[in-house]
Design a protein around this motif. Sequence first.
Motif, short mmCIF file in Angstrom:
data_model
loop_
_atom_site.label_atom_id
_atom_site.label_comp_id
_atom_site.label_asym_id
_atom_site.label_seq_id
_atom_site.Cartn_x
_atom_site.Cartn_y
_atom_site.Cartn_z
N SER A 60 0.85 -1.19 0.00
CA SER A 60 0.00 0.00 0.00
C SER A 60 0.88 1.24 0.00
O SER A 60 1.62 1.48 0.96
CB SER A 60 -0.91 0.01 1.23
N PRO A 61 0.88 2.03 -1.09
CA PRO A 61 1.68 3.26 -1.10
C PRO A 61 1.23 4.21 0.00
O PRO A 61 0.05 4.24 0.36
CB PRO A 61 1.39 3.85 -2.48
N SER A 62 2.17 4.96 0.51
CA SER A 62 1.81 5.92 1.56
C SER A 62 0.82 6.93 1.02
O SER A 62 0.86 7.31 -0.15
CB SER A 62 3.07 6.64 2.06
N ASN A 63 -0.09 7.35 1.86
CA ASN A 63 -1.10 8.35 1.54
C ASN A 63 -2.08 7.89 0.47
O ASN A 63 -2.79 8.70 -0.11
CB ASN A 63 -0.44 9.67 1.10
N SER A 64 -2.10 6.58 0.18
CA SER A 64 -3.07 6.05 -0.77
C SER A 64 -4.21 5.42 0.00
O SER A 64 -4.15 4.26 0.39
CB SER A 64 -2.39 5.01 -1.68
N THR A 65 -5.24 6.22 0.25
CA THR A 65 -6.35 5.77 1.10
C THR A 65 -7.68 6.24 0.54
O THR A 65 -7.75 7.17 -0.25
CB THR A 65 -6.21 6.32 2.54
N ILE A 66 -8.74 5.55 0.95
CA ILE A 66 -10.12 5.97 0.73
C ILE A 66 -10.86 5.79 2.05
O ILE A 66 -10.86 4.70 2.62
CB ILE A 66 -10.81 5.15 -0.38
N ASP A 67 -11.43 6.88 2.55
CA ASP A 67 -12.14 6.85 3.84
C ASP A 67 -11.23 6.29 4.94
O ASP A 67 -11.62 5.43 5.73
CB ASP A 67 -13.41 6.01 3.74
N HIS A 68 -10.01 6.77 4.96
CA HIS A 68 -9.02 6.39 5.97
C HIS A 68 -8.56 4.93 5.84
O HIS A 68 -7.79 4.45 6.67
CB HIS A 68 -9.53 6.63 7.39
N GLN A 69 -9.00 4.23 4.81
CA GLN A 69 -8.60 2.84 4.61
C GLN A 69 -7.53 2.78 3.52
O GLN A 69 -7.69 3.37 2.46
CB GLN A 69 -9.81 1.98 4.20
N PRO A 70 -6.42 2.06 3.76
CA PRO A 70 -5.36 1.99 2.75
C PRO A 70 -5.81 1.20 1.53
O PRO A 70 -6.66 0.29 1.62
CB PRO A 70 -4.22 1.28 3.48
N LEU A 71 -5.26 1.53 0.36
CA LEU A 71 -5.51 0.81 -0.87
C LEU A 71 -4.37 -0.18 -1.09
O LEU A 71 -3.21 0.15 -0.86
CB LEU A 71 -5.60 1.78 -2.05
N TYR A 72 -4.69 -1.37 -1.57
CA TYR A 72 -3.69 -2.42 -1.72
C TYR A 72 -3.52 -2.80 -3.19
O TYR A 72 -4.50 -2.89 -3.94
CB TYR A 72 -4.08 -3.66 -0.91
N TYR A 73 -2.26 -3.04 -3.56
CA TYR A 73 -1.92 -3.46 -4.90
C TYR A 73 -1.07 -4.73 -4.82
O TYR A 73 -0.24 -4.88 -3.92
CB TYR A 73 -1.12 -2.39 -5.64
N LEU A 74 -1.28 -5.64 -5.78
CA LEU A 74 -0.41 -6.80 -5.89
C LEU A 74 0.83 -6.39 -6.67
O LEU A 74 0.73 -5.86 -7.79
CB LEU A 74 -1.13 -7.95 -6.62
N GLY A 75 2.01 -6.61 -6.08
CA GLY A 75 3.23 -6.17 -6.73
C GLY A 75 4.40 -7.10 -6.47
O GLY A 75 4.31 -8.06 -5.69
#
Length: 868
Positions: A60-75
């Motif tokens: 989850s990149p820093s500051n990548s959130t929606i409604d205080h929830q982090p966004l996750y990417y497969l990498g």
Amino acid sequence: MNKSKLFFSLFFLLLSSHHHHLLLLRVVAIDDRLLAPSQSITVNQTLVSYGGVFELGFFSPSNSTIDHQPLYYLGIWYHNLPVRTIVWVANRDKPLKDSRGKLTFIKDSNLAVIDANGDILWSSRVNPSSLSNEINAVLLDSGNFVLQQNSTYIWQSFDMPTDTFLPNMLLRSNMKTGEAQRISSWMSFDNPAPGNFSFGIDPKNSLQIVIWQGSNTPHWRSHVWNGKSLSGTRETNATSQYVLKVAVDNNVISIMFSPTQGTALARYVLEPTGTLKMVVWNEPAKNWTLVWSRPSKPCDSYDVCGPSGYCDSSVLSFLPQCKCFPGFEPRDEEEWKVGNYSQGCVRRVALSCDNGDKFWKMERMKLPDRLTLLSNKSLMECQAECLTSCTCTAYAYSSVTGGGSSQRCLVWVDELMDLEHVSNGGEDLNVRLVASELVFTNSTELNNNEKKSRSLLVIVLPIVAGLILIFGCLCCFLWRRRMNIKRRKVAKKGVLFGDLSAKNEMEIPLLDYNTIMAATNNFAYVNKLGEGGFGPVYKGNLQGHEIAVKKLSKSSGQGYEEFKNEVELIARLQHTNLVRLLGWCMDEDEKLLIYEYLPNKSLDKFLFNTTKSASLNWRKRYQIIEGIAQGLLYLHRYSRLRIIHRDLKTSNILLDGALNPKISDFGLARIFGGNQTEANTKRVVGTYGYMSPEYAFDGVFSEKSDVFSFGVIVLEIVSGKRSTGFYANNNLLGYAWQLWEEGRGLQLLDNELGSSLCASEVMRCIQIGLLCIQENSADRPAMSAVISMLTNENITLPSPKQPAFAVGRHPDPESVNSASIASVESVNEVDKPLPLNKKTVHQNHKEQTNLSTSSGRKTNRTTDTIRK
């Protein structure tokens, strides 16, 4: 030419790092290092390659959130490096919105990333008919994630690259269909969605590689393949360790780079700014080291000199040196003189097309774009092919070696695009001219000059030979004497920037003092743009380009160290929101800095001027805020050096002709090491009103000190008011906080803006400004977070705490102890000192402008104590 015999060496040389700041996850590695159909990878699990080189999982990149929830990417990232470096991302466009998703096999045996609702966010997209139950997924030590069936790869991540080109990865282009595989940049350094730049083999011409902006606009183009390299230069020890090869299978051409045995980890990365870099892992320093990058010089941008014009990079200059070929002239002479070369050059005389045309040979050229390849032609045949077509304007010929040998004939029709004259390497380009132009250029001028010279010598030499000899000897003696005196004076202070002579370090020219005198008309008063604590600034004209010359006065608080600091720092910085230093000069006691001329001067001249402030509508103010933030983020995170500015304020934000902001004045800036988070000093320098409390009172400075200054600037831009004025019995910071607490934040808005604006955007900026000026530096956001807040409306901002210096003025003069405050110096703000103790200053930031001492006051030399 047989394309199956093509073997290139690509020398992409760079020294930079591409670090993605990530939310650290508690991960559990899967032991068997192989993913079977019955297995899944969840957010807290990873898959490690057999040799432990790469790791696959969710990040989850820093500051990548929606409604205080982090966004996750497969990498995929390097497994054992201290800095997590992402090299591949699966679900770039569709991140997981919570931690309940996973990577798993779906019913048709494809790999897929699914969310908690079972929706597919990404899949391997293999035809189900070709799949069976005998299938599994493996992460290889090359960084390639493969779906294999009976040891056969039926899908691989190398076929779906993101922003990174890894060793042994193939990048393909179909010469028949024109379809090309591209590497695409991230949207931003914290957002892996596809960005605005892409890189790959030119599908129209497989002999070169291109960086595109958008879908099809060239941003940068390599040299044309010359049988050895695409760089146009000779191999060096560094580049010979990384070889780019080509292979041809039917109509598909592919490139692959592979380091030689024993070399360090290496990768190419296309940054969100459009810069292609090659970096290698520096094990002793524990960081990525830049080997090569493009575009990085004035002549690198695509077609910078327009059609049939060429950029001369063999001339050391801070601006593109555009020229026309012999027989050509600028299409628009007036525009050319002011530095607008976009219209390029045109012929003085049209081609005759009757076999009477000749060729003018230009050596060391980056060959033009839009070429046509003619195979197996001799030199005479290549020249004849060009002459037989009236539209052919140039040709180039060479013998190609590598896996055999072949003759390579390249021809161009109509206008020549994207030309460059290089100092090392390049090829010969034969430009077609009408015979009369060639004779005039190549013979007539030389013959006339020779005749005139002979006549002049015959008449004058017997008369003045003795005088010339005596005068020449006298001038030589006086010149040598003056130079020796100058060298001795400089030597007393230490050699100034000895490494400036090395092109690989910096290319900021040392200019002659007389040249600057002439450019500014002897520093004429009518050319004076303004004056600060450092000294006056003059407008000048150098080589047809407008410049601004900062002349450091002897009474300035900025001395030799600040002058040296500014030249050394800016020489290594390249960003659209940083002012460009074009040159420098030091002549005895004179210290001059030459900058690009920005016609609109500084931001404070607009904000705090009732006449000019109306020209800054809200949209432009928002763009200025975002531009300053981008420049500051570059200084803190993505420049070659981590830099703390220490004197960020509206008067140090300059505006170009389009009112785009550029951060200036790096005399007080400091460089931070890789693990360094803050430092302190006994000599506090800067400008009160923008100075953070921990720096003003304790001498502690860090990135968060600049963040504080940025927050003050944001509030000034929104309100059109100076931070040091009085508003409702408070300063601007306290006034903004008071309005925010009372739900009246929009009342802070500048009256000049009217009602044509976005209220939510204004409130967001005010909230960001208040977050940046919080008293505790740990509460302030990093600049990467600020950028996300400004550009992503879906991010919910935290509530700010009461800022520093937000309490009204109630000082008791009798209780003040002048001995309790550290020696404070403001280089650019010269006022009488007012003795205050630390407590009083916190209560009374309204008096802050009076805390600066005279620039003539003696202070101890700066000593920095590092806090890691």
